[in-house]
Design an enzyme around this catalytic site. Structure first.
Site, PDB file in Angstrom:
ATOM      1  N   GLY A 356      23.282  -0.104  26.040  1.00 16.88           N
ATOM      2  CA  GLY A 356      22.454  -1.253  25.724  1.00 16.88           C
ATOM      3  C   GLY A 356      22.784  -1.783  24.350  1.00 16.88           C
ATOM      4  O   GLY A 356      23.500  -1.154  23.580  1.00 16.88           O
ATOM      5  N   ILE A 357      22.290  -2.975  24.076  1.00 17.22           N
ATOM      6  CA  ILE A 357      22.513  -3.590  22.782  1.00 17.22           C
ATOM      7  C   ILE A 357      21.154  -3.857  22.162  1.00 17.22           C
ATOM      8  O   ILE A 357      20.285  -4.471  22.793  1.00 17.22           O
ATOM      9  CB  ILE A 357      23.290  -4.907  22.924  1.00 17.22           C
ATOM     10  CG1 ILE A 357      24.615  -4.648  23.639  1.00 17.22           C
ATOM     11  CG2 ILE A 357      23.544  -5.524  21.551  1.00 17.22           C
ATOM     12  CD1 ILE A 357      25.358  -5.916  24.001  1.00 17.22           C
ATOM     13  N   GLY A 361      22.628  -2.726  16.838  1.00 19.04           N
ATOM     14  CA  GLY A 361      24.009  -2.646  17.307  1.00 19.04           C
ATOM     15  C   GLY A 361      24.066  -2.095  18.716  1.00 19.04           C
ATOM     16  O   GLY A 361      23.063  -2.098  19.440  1.00 19.04           O
ATOM     17  N   VAL A 363      24.810   0.716  21.766  1.00 17.45           N
ATOM     18  CA  VAL A 363      24.597   2.131  22.048  1.00 17.45           C
ATOM     19  C   VAL A 363      25.484   2.517  23.231  1.00 17.45           C
ATOM     20  O   VAL A 363      25.510   1.826  24.246  1.00 17.45           O
ATOM     21  CB  VAL A 363      23.119   2.416  22.381  1.00 17.45           C
ATOM     22  CG1 VAL A 363      22.911   3.900  22.613  1.00 17.45           C
ATOM     23  CG2 VAL A 363      22.219   1.921  21.271  1.00 17.45           C
ATOM     24  N   ASP A 475       8.944   1.520  13.818  1.00 12.83           N
ATOM     25  CA  ASP A 475       9.405   0.602  14.872  1.00 12.83           C
ATOM     26  C   ASP A 475       9.029   1.140  16.250  1.00 12.83           C
ATOM     27  O   ASP A 475       9.885   1.303  17.118  1.00 12.83           O
ATOM     28  CB  ASP A 475      10.916   0.389  14.742  1.00 12.83           C
ATOM     29  CG  ASP A 475      11.361  -0.878  15.463  1.00 12.83           C
ATOM     30  OD1 ASP A 475      10.485  -1.651  15.894  1.00 12.83           O
ATOM     31  OD2 ASP A 475      12.582  -1.093  15.596  1.00 12.83           O
TER      32      ASP A 475
HETATM   33  N1  LIG Z   1      19.317   8.398  23.289  1.00 14.01           N
HETATM   34  C1  LIG Z   1      19.480   7.480  24.258  1.00 14.01           C
HETATM   35  N2  LIG Z   1      19.696   7.881  25.519  1.00 14.01           N
HETATM   36  C2  LIG Z   1      19.825   6.959  26.499  1.00 14.01           C
HETATM   37  N3  LIG Z   1      19.792   5.641  26.311  1.00 14.01           N
HETATM   38  C3  LIG Z   1      19.591   5.179  25.054  1.00 14.01           C
HETATM   39  C4  LIG Z   1      19.429   6.067  23.964  1.00 14.01           C
HETATM   40  N4  LIG Z   1      19.260   5.334  22.848  1.00 14.01           N
HETATM   41  C5  LIG Z   1      19.308   4.053  23.232  1.00 14.01           C
HETATM   42  N5  LIG Z   1      19.506   3.935  24.548  1.00 14.01           N
HETATM   43  C6  LIG Z   1      19.626   2.703  25.317  1.00 14.01           C
HETATM   44  O1  LIG Z   1      20.288   1.732  24.527  1.00 14.01           O
HETATM   45  C7  LIG Z   1      19.505   0.548  24.442  1.00 14.01           C
HETATM   46  C8  LIG Z   1      19.655  -0.079  23.075  1.00 14.01           C
HETATM   47  O2  LIG Z   1      19.038   0.738  22.126  1.00 14.01           O
HETATM   48  P1  LIG Z   1      18.699   0.215  20.694  1.00 14.01           P
HETATM   49  O3  LIG Z   1      17.814   1.235  20.058  1.00 14.01           O
HETATM   50  O4  LIG Z   1      19.952  -0.117  20.012  1.00 14.01           O
HETATM   51  O5  LIG Z   1      17.947  -1.135  20.938  1.00 14.01           O
HETATM   52  P2  LIG Z   1      16.417  -1.406  21.097  1.00 14.01           P
HETATM   53  O6  LIG Z   1      15.690  -0.118  21.103  1.00 14.01           O
HETATM   54  O7  LIG Z   1      16.274  -2.293  22.276  1.00 14.01           O
HETATM   55  O8  LIG Z   1      16.069  -2.224  19.798  1.00 14.01           O
HETATM   56  P3  LIG Z   1      15.963  -1.678  18.306  1.00 14.01           P
HETATM   57  O9  LIG Z   1      17.262  -2.044  17.706  1.00 14.01           O
HETATM   58  O10 LIG Z   1      14.849  -2.418  17.705  1.00 14.01           O
HETATM   59  O11 LIG Z   1      15.746  -0.223  18.370  1.00 14.01           O
HETATM   60  C9  LIG Z   1      18.090   0.994  24.707  1.00 14.01           C
HETATM   61  O12 LIG Z   1      17.365  -0.033  25.283  1.00 14.01           O
HETATM   62  C10 LIG Z   1      18.276   2.157  25.669  1.00 14.01           C
HETATM   63  O13 LIG Z   1      18.297   1.684  26.997  1.00 14.01           O
END
Ligand SMILES: Nc1ncnc2c1ncn2[C@@H]1O[C@H](COP(=O)(O)OP(=O)(O)OP(=O)(O)O)[C@@H](O)[C@H]1O
Ligand SMILES: *[C@@H]1O[C@H](CO)[C@@H](O)[C@H](O)[C@H]1NC(C)=O
Ligand SMILES: *[C@@H]1O[C@H](CO)[C@@H](O)[C@H](O)[C@H]1NC(C)=O
Ligand SMILES: *[C@@H]1O[C@H](CO)[C@@H](O)[C@H](O)[C@H]1NC(C)=O
Ligand SMILES: *[C@@H]1O[C@H](CO)[C@@H](O)[C@H](O)[C@H]1NC(C)=O
Ligand SMILES: *[C@@H]1O[C@H](CO)[C@@H](O)[C@H](O)[C@H]1NC(C)=O
Ligand SMILES: *[C@@H]1O[C@H](CO)[C@@H](O)[C@H](O)[C@H]1NC(C)=O
Ligand SMILES: *[C@@H]1O[C@H](CO)[C@@H](O)[C@H](O)[C@H]1NC(C)=O
Ligand SMILES: *[C@@H]1O[C@H](CO)[C@@H](O)[C@H](O)[C@H]1NC(C)=O
Ligand SMILES: [Mg+2]
Length: 679
Positions: A356-357, A361, A363, A475
């Site tokens: 995901g984004i 950034g 992930v 957050d």
């Molecule tokens: N540890 C993890 N295991 C599995 N999926 C993850 C993990 N961390 C993040 N993701 C996936 O990656 C996506 C993007 O995560 P990210 O934290 O970058 O964005 P966000 O949570 O939508 O926004 P923010 O930047 O405010 O945290 C998430 O929505 C999730 O689906």
């Protein structure tokens, strides 16, 4: 028996003969195909090399060398008769130590004496000396291969063949070469090219004609001789005469080799067996200059290309895996990942592995090859290294915490303007995906939602009160809540918001977090406290229960503030209406109402009305009753005003919220009338 012994003798005889490379067949002829075992009379620098080459001079300065067939020949049939016809052929090569400066040459010689001790080297070719030159008492006849031009002897150039009689000034001479066909073209030959060549000499006793022919080896004898001369050799030779070679070096040096030699009186010279000739030693100028001239540049070009390609590869590799490491990071060593490992774990950050984004950034999913551990790799780009030390220290210290409701942080990696965090991989993804339908059928049940709310409360309580120091999450929202294999809620991204909170000057202090989850007081102080986390948690609880975003842009009557709506439902006496319709009425009413009221309480605009996480836990576990709340106690208008001011989506995160003085004073007034919570 007799026959067998005869056969054995014959075989023995042939073995003996074939072993001798010099096979002297009769008195008036011989042939040497190589000089191994040959009985030659040598003097000066002349030697037979171990592999059978006759080397007349060895490349040292001012040498002469002679080699003669040991026995003299009778060139006449009768003692006072005329000289009979004879023929000679020999195969030679001249190696020049310095290109184009070669000295001095070699000669085939017929002479009454083998004693050339008084002859001189250099231009005299070991044949005569300054006094005796031209003297008919010298009694020699020679074919010179002269590689040096000497005006004293009227040499035509430094690459010629000449016929000499008692004198180094040739009777006739020609530039080295051969004719193709009877009257054909003339091809030049360079004597010092170290190429193997052959010379033929014929003397006709009747016509007194001498023919000399030269050609490269493996070429049949050209029809037209290179040069010829008429000369009555009967006046030169009386009695017996020796045949052999003479050669010399001077200030210019060369190595003169004879590879094979044959001679016959009154008959053609026997054929030399070319296949048996000894090999010339490899010299700087090798006998295959063509092969080298082609392969050497190609080989070196390939070499250069390979080296360049390797260098580029190494350089790219270094660039590709380049990292930033500083001294202060030593203490975080165990938590430091190498970029290369992460690169391989995520298959080069392939799009297939993109989870995901988010706001920070991308992930990626990854698999650590050694431990077979599934990880989530989060790449965060940032502009400066300011505050990076504090941030990494904090992230790592949080990473050391282990709690069943926190996503485990394994470590980090740093690159130029990039920070990479490595988390445990959560197989069921983030909660928002389960709430807002990407997987429609997997809408969470009420029991699962309630469990996740309790999980997050427990994780947050741990951060706020149970670990060594107070840690703020900053957050909290469904996308930062991840579900593990058992659908337990785990809080992720803790402390990350702080990356944007370092080192900025107070005038432009950023409010970190996500719009909709920001407590109103952040607009004034921009200082996060545990109670700002509680506010966000309250919003999270309402969102999970109602299945709606804090600010719903999609509803019919424009913007819908979730808090307003829940209050509205409650005011109408239908708090249940606020519960997510996707649950289709299947939920525990008491729990749902408890959770909705708790959510409202946590999102109270006044800080001191919000419960701490410890109280939240107690409410959720039924260990403590919620304080008596009534919807009428709450000022919708005021809340609406508050929410609208604070969560106007047009206001970006970087702008402090504009709140007028009048609004603030109004709030102060309301705070006296509204006190639902007294613990
Ligand atoms: N540890 C993890 N295991 C599995 N999926 C993850 C993990 N961390 C993040 N993701 C996936 O990656 C996506 C993007 O995560 P990210 O934290 O970058 O964005 P966000 O949570 O939508 O926004 P923010 O930047 O405010 O945290 C998430 O929505 C999730 O689906
Ligand atoms: C070489 O030749 C000389 C002169 O004819 C002779 O005396 C000698 O025996 C010969 N040696 C061999 C090994 O044939
Ligand atoms: C060449 O031969 C001469 C005389 O035999 C000797 O003195 C000299 O060392 C030799 N040179 C080489 C390079 O073999
Ligand atoms: C050969 O010639 C020499 C002189 O040139 C002479 O002395 C000798 O007797 C001659 N011999 C014969 C057999 O004619
Ligand atoms: C060669 O000739 C010289 C002089 O002419 C003489 O001194 C020497 O002994 C001779 N050498 C041989 C081997 O006959
Ligand atoms: C051969 O050599 C002679 C003398 O060096 C020169 O004049 C002539 O042009 C050469 N011929 C060829 C075909 O190279
Ligand atoms: C020399 O060459 C010429 C021309 O090819 C030929 O006519 C003559 O017979 C040759 N002489 C000898 C002695 O071979
Ligand atoms: C020298 O040799 C060439 C080539 O065979 C020939 O044409 C010429 O007549 C010869 N000159 C003399 C003086 O014999
Ligand atoms: C060659 O010389 C010999 C002896 O000097 C003489 O008998 C003969 O006639 C000469 N031949 C020619 C063709 O001049
Ligand atoms: Mg996140």
């Amino acid at each position: 028996m007799n026959r067998l012994s005869l056969l054995l003798h014959l075989i023995f005889f042939f073995l003996l003969i074939s072993n001798l490379s010099a096979l002297v067949t009769a008195d008036d002829e011989f042939v040497y195909s190589g000089f191994n075992g040959a009985n030659l009379t040598l003097d000066g620098a002349a030697t037979v090399t171990p592999n059978g080459l006759l080397m007349l001079t060895n490349g040292s300065l001012r040498l002469k060398g002679h080699a003669f067939h040991p026995t003299p020949f009778s060139f006449r049939k009768k003692p006072n008769g005329t000289v009979r016809s004879f023929a000679v052929s020999y195969i030679f090569a001249i190696y020049c130590l310095r290109p184009n400066i070669c000295g001095h040459g070699m000669a085939f010689v017929v002479s009454a004496s083998k004693n050339f001790s008084t002859a001189m080297a250099s231009q005299y070719l070991g044949l005569g000396n300054d006094e005796s030159n031209g003297d008919s008492a010298n009694r020699f006849f020679a074919i010179e291969l002269d590689t040096n031009q000497n005006d004293e002897f009227k040499d035509i150039n430094n690459n010629h063949v000449g016929i000499d009689i008692n004198h180094l000034t040739s009777v006739n001479s020609s530039s080295a070469g051969y004719y193709v066909g009877d009257n054909g073209n003339f091809n030049n030959i360079t004597l010092t090219s170290y190429k193997v060549m052959q010379v033929w000499l014929e003397y006709n006793g009747n016509s007194k004609q001498i023919n000399v022919t030269l050609a490269p080896i493996k070429m049949a004898k050209p029809v037209k001789p290179l040069l010829s001369a008429y000369c009555n050799l009967s006046t030169e030779f009386t009695g017996m005469a020796y045949v052999g070679f003479s050669s010399s070096t001077g200030s210019f040096v060369a190595r003169h080799y004879v590879l094979g030699w044959s001679f016959g009186i009154n008959k053609p010279a026997p054929a030399i067996d070319i296949s048996k000739l000894p090999k010339l030693p490899y010299e700087g100028q090798k006998p295959q200059p063509k092969v080298l001239a082609i392969t050497l540049p190609i080989a070196s070009a390939i070499f250069v290309l390979v080296v360049a390609a390797l260098a580029i590869l190494l350089f790219r590799r270094r660039l590709r895996y380049a990292e930033v490491r500083e001294d202060w990071e030593v203490e975080f060593g165990p938590h430091r990942f190498s970029y290369k490992d992460l690169f391989y774990a995520t298959e080069g950050f392939k799009n297939n592995n993109l989870l995901g984004i988010g706001g920070f950034g991308r992930v990626y999913k990854g698999l650590l090859p050694t431990s077979k551990l599934e990880i989530a790799v989060k790449r965060i780009s940032h502009d400066s290294n300011q505050g990076m030390k504090e941030f990494v220290a904090e992230i790592v210290s949080i990473g050391r915490l282990q709690h069943r409701n926190l996503v485990q942080l394994h470590g980090y990696c740093r690159r130029e303007s990039e920070l990479i965090l490595v988390y445990d991989y959560m197989s069921n993804g983030s909660l928002d995906k389960h709430l807002y339908g990407q997987e429609n059928n997997s809408t969470l049940t009420w029991a699962q939602r309630f469990q996740v709310i309790k999980d997050i409360a427990s994780g947050l309580l741990y951060l706020h009160e149970e670990c060594e120091k107070v840690i703020l999450h900053r957050d909290i929202k469904p996308s930062n809540v991840l579900l593990d294999d058992n659908m337990n809620g785990r809080l992720g991204d803790f402390g990350l918001a702080r990356l944007y909170d370092h080192g900025t000057d107070p005038q432009t202090t950023h409010v970190v977090g996500t719009i909709g989850y920001l407590a109103p007081e952040l607009a004034r102080t921009s200082k996060a406290t545990p109670l700002t986390d509680v506010f966000a948690f309250g919003m999270f609880v309402l969102e999970v229960t109602c299945g709606r975003k804090p600010i719903d842009q999609t509803s019919q009557d424009g913007q819908l503030m979730l808090v307003d709506w829940v209050l509205h439902c409650w005011n109408q006496g239908l708090l249940n209406d606020a519960v997510d319709i996707k649950l289709q009425g299947i939920y525990n009413i008491d729990n749902a109402c408890l959770v909705l009221k708790l959510g409202l309480l946590c999102t109270h605009p006044f800080i001191n009305r919000r419960p701490t996480m410890r109280h939240v836990m107690q409410f959720l576990n039924g260990e403590m009753e919620l304080p008596e709340l009534t919807p009428t106690n709450m000022s919708f208008n005021m809340l609406s005003l508050m929410q609208n001011q604070c969560f106007d989506p047009k206001i970006t995160m970087t702008n402090p919220f504009p709140i007028s003085n009048s609004t603030l004073s109004d709030l102060e007034v309301r705070s006296h009338t509204w006190s639902p919570y007294n613990v």
